[in-house]
Design an enzyme around this catalytic site. Structure first.
Site, mmCIF file in Angstrom:
data_model
loop_
_atom_site.group_PDB
_atom_site.id
_atom_site.type_symbol
_atom_site.label_atom_id
_atom_site.label_comp_id
_atom_site.label_asym_id
_atom_site.label_seq_id
_atom_site.Cartn_x
_atom_site.Cartn_y
_atom_site.Cartn_z
ATOM 1 C CE LYS A 184 -4.203 -1.530 2.433
ATOM 2 N NZ LYS A 184 -4.870 -1.459 3.747
ATOM 3 N N GLY A 335 -1.810 -5.113 9.491
ATOM 4 C CA GLY A 335 -2.541 -6.352 9.305
ATOM 5 C C GLY A 335 -1.684 -7.370 8.555
HETATM 6 C C1 3PG Z 1 -5.917 -1.951 7.021
HETATM 7 O O1 3PG Z 1 -5.919 -3.125 6.666
HETATM 8 O O2 3PG Z 1 -4.908 -1.238 6.938
HETATM 9 C C2 3PG Z 1 -7.142 -1.372 7.671
HETATM 10 O O3 3PG Z 1 -8.129 -2.346 7.826
HETATM 11 C C3 3PG Z 1 -7.646 -0.186 6.893
HETATM 12 O O4 3PG Z 1 -7.969 -0.572 5.575
HETATM 13 P P1 3PG Z 1 -7.925 0.513 4.397
HETATM 14 O O5 3PG Z 1 -6.450 0.829 4.189
HETATM 15 O O6 3PG Z 1 -8.547 -0.146 3.199
HETATM 16 O O7 3PG Z 1 -8.665 1.722 4.874
HETATM 17 MG MG MG Z 2 -3.603 -3.325 5.845
#
Ligand code: 3PG
Ligand code: MG
Length: 378
Positions: A184, A335
């Site tokens: 991400k 997570g």
């Molecule tokens: C994560 O997994 O970081 C949280 O549950 C938030 O999810 P998101 O980045 O899709 O808001």
């Molecule tokens: Mg996450």
């Protein structure tokens, strides 16, 4: 109770139930005290409409198994089925709503749209419990607007997270080493701006490394890379120079994300045009481990590679091993990162703290105000 039950799925199988387990202490307490409990969460990013791939049904089933009691799953959020399931709740009973992000109002940037949805979520509620730490950096209806409308309190998970992560905001034991990786990238990129002045060393792996390698003028082949981030990476490198930012010098690459695709280790300046980086290489892993070994405090967010595939787990394993070998205060955030250490067989208690929040823990340690926490204080 707003939980973060956004667990990694493999089809409809739960790949890691760490976040469900982390929600049990608060849920068990509510149940034992005779509350009628409504649990809600998001799962993934379904984009504001129902998509059964992201249904919380398997999560409801797992939660029921872990608690040893039935979890009623009406299959909607604020619709008639949810309303009648809530009306039928008995003391100590539990209803789980469907994925909050099946309604676009949950994540809307429009306060009125979110507010209207929050009104409907809050309608049957006497007490709101915030226990979804991993989502508290999101200004979403269930995280921010509902607690503004209810008597609210932090659950045990949120209390424990805040107590542990607070130790990374003041009087940090140095050297302070931050390890950043994961996929991400866009979400976490801003963190560099503040961490450059806070951390003594920032070790970068995973997909996070590619914008920086590209900014150094290296070719990244078919690696995961968003063009807009290269300029930002160049600015961070300049800001950090000579710098706490340390990049991988070698990578494990392949033509595709598959365990059986031929794997090669190449220098970071020699990624073939048709290959993608899927893990940091052994030289980088050893260098990162050595840096971790000298630290007084370590914060790690984001796997070093595609750890779910055995050939690309070595970098992530090396970082985890170095952290468990260290006497420093060690924090693992995220997570996916929490799932990674469990999948690789590391015990959670081998670390100082394993946070259920990735983006949330990263924002917290930068000293940012998390909307979900702010809402509890008003
Ligand atoms: C994560 O997994 O970081 C949280 O549950 C938030 O999810 P998101 O980045 O899709 O808001
Ligand atoms: Mg996450």
């Amino acid at each position: 109770m707003r939980a973060d039950l956004n667990v990694p799925l493999d089809g409809d199988r739960i790949a890691d139930d760490g976040r469900i387990r982390a929600s049990l202490p608060t849920l068990a307490t509510l149940i034992s005290r005779g509350a009628r409990v409504i649990v809600c969460s998001h799962l993934g990013r379904p984009g504001g409409r129902p998509d059964l791939k992201y249904s919380l049904a398997p999560v409801a089933a797992r939660l029921g198994g872990l608690l040893g009691q039935e979890v009623d799953f009406p299959g909607d959020i604020v619709g008639p089925q949810a309303r009648s399931a809530i009306a039928a709740l008995r003391p100590g009973g539990l209803v789980m709503l469907e994925n909050l992000r099946f309604d676009e109002a949950e994540t809307s940037k429009d306060d009125m749209v979110r507010g209207y949805f929050a009104d409907r979520l809050a309608a049957p509620v006497d007490l709101y419990v915030a226990d979804g730490f991993g989502a508290m950096h999101r200004k979403h209806a269930s995280v921010y607007d509902v607690p503004l409308r209810c008597v609210s309190a932090a659950g045990y998970l949120v209390q424990a997270e805040v107590a542990a992560l607070r130790q990374l905001t003041a009087d940090i034991q140095r050297p302070y080493v931050v390890v950043l990786g994961g996929a991400k990238v866009a979400d976490k990129f801003d963190a560099f701006g503040s961490l450059i002045s806070k951390a003594d060393r920032i070790l970068v792996g995973g997909a996070m490394a590619f914008p920086f390698l590209a900014a150094r003028g290296l070719k990244t082949g078919t690696s995961l890379l968003e063009a807009g981030q290269v300029d930002a990476a160049a600015r961070y490198l300049e800001l950090a120079a000579p710098g706490p930012i340390e990049l991988p010098s070698d990578l494990a690459v392949a033509t595709e994300i598959a365990a059986d695709a031929p794997r090669r280790v190449v220098a970071a300046d020699a990624i073939p045009a048709d290959q993608m980086g899927l893990d940091i290489g052994p030289e980088s892993a050893a260098r990162f481990a050595a840096a971790i070994g000298t630290a007084g405090t370590i914060f790690w967010n984001g796997p070093m590679g595609v750890f779910e595939l055995a050939p690309y787990a070595a970098g992530t394993r090396a970082v985890a091993q170095a952290m468990t070998d260290s006497d420093a205060f060690t924090v693992v955030g995220g997570g996916d990162t929490g799932a990674a250490i469990r999948a690789l067989g590391f015990a959670g208690d081998a670390f100082g703290h394993v946070s259920t929040g990735g983006g949330a823990s990263l924002e917290f340690i930068q000293g940012k105000t998390l909307p979900g926490l702010a809402a509890l204080e008003t």
